[in-house]
Design an enzyme around this catalytic site. Sequence first.
Site, mmCIF file in Angstrom:
data_model
loop_
_atom_site.group_PDB
_atom_site.id
_atom_site.type_symbol
_atom_site.label_atom_id
_atom_site.label_comp_id
_atom_site.label_asym_id
_atom_site.label_seq_id
_atom_site.Cartn_x
_atom_site.Cartn_y
_atom_site.Cartn_z
ATOM 1 N N GLY A 10 28.861 37.015 39.835
ATOM 2 C CA GLY A 10 27.838 37.777 40.310
ATOM 3 C C GLY A 10 27.753 39.249 39.772
ATOM 4 N N THR A 11 28.815 39.849 39.512
ATOM 5 C CA THR A 11 29.116 41.227 38.857
ATOM 6 C C THR A 11 28.749 40.914 37.512
ATOM 7 O OG1 THR A 11 30.727 41.691 40.396
ATOM 8 C CG2 THR A 11 30.776 42.821 38.356
ATOM 9 N N SER A 45 25.548 34.925 43.033
ATOM 10 C CA SER A 45 27.463 34.563 43.122
ATOM 11 C C SER A 45 27.790 33.541 44.045
ATOM 12 C CB SER A 45 28.132 35.947 43.478
ATOM 13 O OG SER A 45 29.243 35.694 43.518
ATOM 14 N N ALA A 46 28.191 32.397 43.260
ATOM 15 C CA ALA A 46 28.580 31.171 44.157
ATOM 16 C C ALA A 46 29.314 31.288 45.393
ATOM 17 C CB ALA A 46 29.074 30.127 43.036
ATOM 18 N N HIS A 47 30.437 32.237 45.217
ATOM 19 C CA HIS A 47 31.542 32.354 46.382
ATOM 20 C C HIS A 47 30.839 32.850 47.732
ATOM 21 C CE1 HIS A 47 32.843 36.810 46.251
ATOM 22 N NE2 HIS A 47 32.250 36.701 45.064
ATOM 23 N N CYS A 64 39.051 55.264 54.817
ATOM 24 C CA CYS A 64 40.372 55.026 55.118
ATOM 25 C C CYS A 64 40.682 53.528 54.806
ATOM 26 C CB CYS A 64 40.598 55.196 56.248
ATOM 27 S SG CYS A 64 39.414 54.961 57.548
ATOM 28 N N GLN A 117 23.493 38.142 48.385
ATOM 29 C CA GLN A 117 23.580 37.822 49.901
ATOM 30 C C GLN A 117 22.595 36.967 50.489
ATOM 31 O OE1 GLN A 117 25.892 38.786 51.941
ATOM 32 N NE2 GLN A 117 27.220 39.964 50.522
#
Lengths: 470, 470
Positions: A69-70, A194-196, A320, A177
Amino acid sequence: MTYFDAASSAPPHPVAREAFLAAWEEGWADPARLHREGRRARLLLDAAREGTADLLGCRPDELSFTTSGTRALHTAIAGSGAARRRVGRRLLVSAVEHSAVLHSAETHRAAGGTVAEVAPDRTGRTAVADWTAALTPDTALAVLQSANHEVGTEQPVEGVAEACAAGGVPLLVDAAQSVPWAAVPGRWSLLAASAHKWGGPGGVGLLVVRKGTRFAPPEPHDEREAGRAPGFPALPAVVAAAASLRAVRADAATEDARLRALVRLVRERVPREVPDTWVVGHPEHRLPHVVTFSCLYADGEALLDGLDREGFSVSSGSSCTSSTLTPSHVLRAMGVLSEGNVRVSLPRGTTDAEVERFLTVLPRVVAGVRDRLAGPGGAASAAAVADADPAAAEVEVDALGRRCPIPVIELAKALPGLPVGSVVRVLADDSAARLDVPAWCEMRGQEYLGEEPLADVGPTAAAYRVRRSH
Amino acid sequence: MTYFDAASSAPPHPVAREAFLAAWEEGWADPARLHREGRRARLLLDAAREGTADLLGCRPDELSFTTSGTRALHTAIAGSGAARRRVGRRLLVSAVEHSAVLHSAETHRAAGGTVAEVAPDRTGRTAVADWTAALTPDTALAVLQSANHEVGTEQPVEGVAEACAAGGVPLLVDAAQSVPWAAVPGRWSLLAASAHKWGGPGGVGLLVVRKGTRFAPPEPHDEREAGRAPGFPALPAVVAAAASLRAVRADAATEDARLRALVRLVRERVPREVPDTWVVGHPEHRLPHVVTFSCLYADGEALLDGLDREGFSVSSGSSCTSSTLTPSHVLRAMGVLSEGNVRVSLPRGTTDAEVERFLTVLPRVVAGVRDRLAGPGGAASAAAVADADPAAAEVEVDALGRRCPIPVIELAKALPGLPVGSVVRVLADDSAARLDVPAWCEMRGQEYLGEEPLADVGPTAAAYRVRRSH
């Protein structure tokens, strides 16, 4: 173990495994070759493309399989920007986009372009009117997510697409999403996913460029995937991605309703059962499976660790937990508390019992973390400014070199010991303080007076001034 | 079916399947996450990186997993070019590199850089001395394959790496074809490879950037893979790639010897048993599993089709098999015949019987194609210039609009009917004629007089002049 980090990566769907194995036998050859093995691979690739395009509501020749997807977002932004260079070099994005979009925007800026951001409200949602106002004639591309990955807020994509179409500006939708749940409606021009995120394998992304959208592939020339994704295809993975998208869409409505009810439960009970905790994100316009909250006086990394020990895998937008030591840009853009941030994203099949157990465990985990940090409610709490003159007009709390949530903890411990009207100056160099001190003030009804940079101490160091108003 | 196209994509190794399935269960989460599933994925990724680096002879932190060999090459060239921009903008490549390198070179040129090519000899091999001479102080990067993908010729990588190191120029080695057999020796700086060439899955490439090599990631910022391969990793596929590389390396020496003997057999018997056929590529410095030959008066696509019908999957560098209608740039750079080109690349495990059957079938398939094309040896052959005046000084053969191998066939049919000393002008617009007419002349000992462009007919049209010398 209960995995509640589906928004990061969904557990693999059984159908994906089956499809992968079948394609592994049949689809390992180069689909560009003329021989039998090549033709077989080509058939599998074509079928995957047709099936996926159908689920996205586009034509097969508008869909390219990318490697993530990126990558789809990077290519979409670079390719649109290059094709519309003569129109203008202005990129318009929401301030709560995925980092892949914001990093592309940095690259665009470094190459001489400009970037404008549309700010969200405190729920993380942007307004169509703000997009309309921001669409200048020299805007090369607008980018908006269908729903936010950190807080689950849905964006008004259909309205923004309409505004963009009216203004002649292509809209790229980052649908990572939401695509597992439904096709993105409206007159958008480009789409990435994105497939994952839906239980398909890593290494497969989707890029849709609708017909009529100007696009100049930014990579070196390659004949594959319409020039939009160079390199030998990850064919078995592509087939697995297509099959699993079809499978998750088949029962999306049922799962949506089920998970939405569980998320509602978490949104209601967490602030009730865990003191000093705020749920963030839009209450109605939201993804069915994502819920995010922040816990005052707690450290995100410690919360993740505590939940991990109790058997829950979640994620956090607190600084953090990140290597960059800056809080999530999403929470920052929303202007909400980042400390002790926890994102729970339920995978398909999550049971009521798992959520119930999470809700049972959470108060104990948060209390444990607060206790160790000696926060205002912790057993080891001690007034940091016990010796301060109660009549003093201004008291300084030095939290330099201490990471979140210590600056806010010290503030919360100091203020009650001072007369109403006194001012506390919190010195801090953890950049989360910039977000969390004002957020704390708003939650507590105390007056935030602003910050003063301490450039001689360090680039992120500042004094945050707070007046006790009650 | 016998698959003889391993150089395009190798059949999947059984170990890859096993490793994929194991990693599919354990390695689907985001390795950048802190929770249990993320840590498990991270362990798998780290182990794959360590194992693969070991087999490549580099350090784990020098190796990034990319999504294809093509992508590794694109990134290597762009990233090196950007980092050494101040040194110079000259890219030096061999003329027989993979198209991924040449397309990157086009992009480099389009962005204002220059590109110089080192020419191979007629075996496809470049000379260290030519590289040394071509290494100017403003050369940003040199790129050389370890072995050629079309003709199997090995390049003198170690010597070129030495010359580059001496000249302070980084050398990128495209090791896609040789990495399944052995690590690349020498002082190279960058290396690229691709898992589907050794029986790993599609969607995994390797990029090595050795310590001390200047490199500026060309993509938008991303924390994964040292910034050299943005996007969520194809983790199960990466694990499968690593496991299968280890497996193929374990018996590489045995398979090398076995396949090398079979290739030798093909190289000896094809020219003996199929008339007018030439084996191309270096006789000694070569990959163990690749053999390439060209058949006069035959059409590459028809040969592939004929072999496919006989149960053999091979590939071809002829223009008549490509969508671009230009013959392979490799054969062009070597200056050898391209028509009727066939590349046989044996996968691991190829049996003697399969090769024997191929050698039995081949003469029949070639003869059948020639017959249908009515070549000089075919039954339907007829003198195209039967009516020409035998005393004419110059005869014209019009093959405009006709694809390879027709121009050469018409030339071969015309010349014997003319007196020694006569000249034939072959008019052709198939760009393969530019390569094949001179190649035919050299093979037949006829005199090639050169070409005249026919710009008024079309951009690729030309008259090729040949004098009958015997």
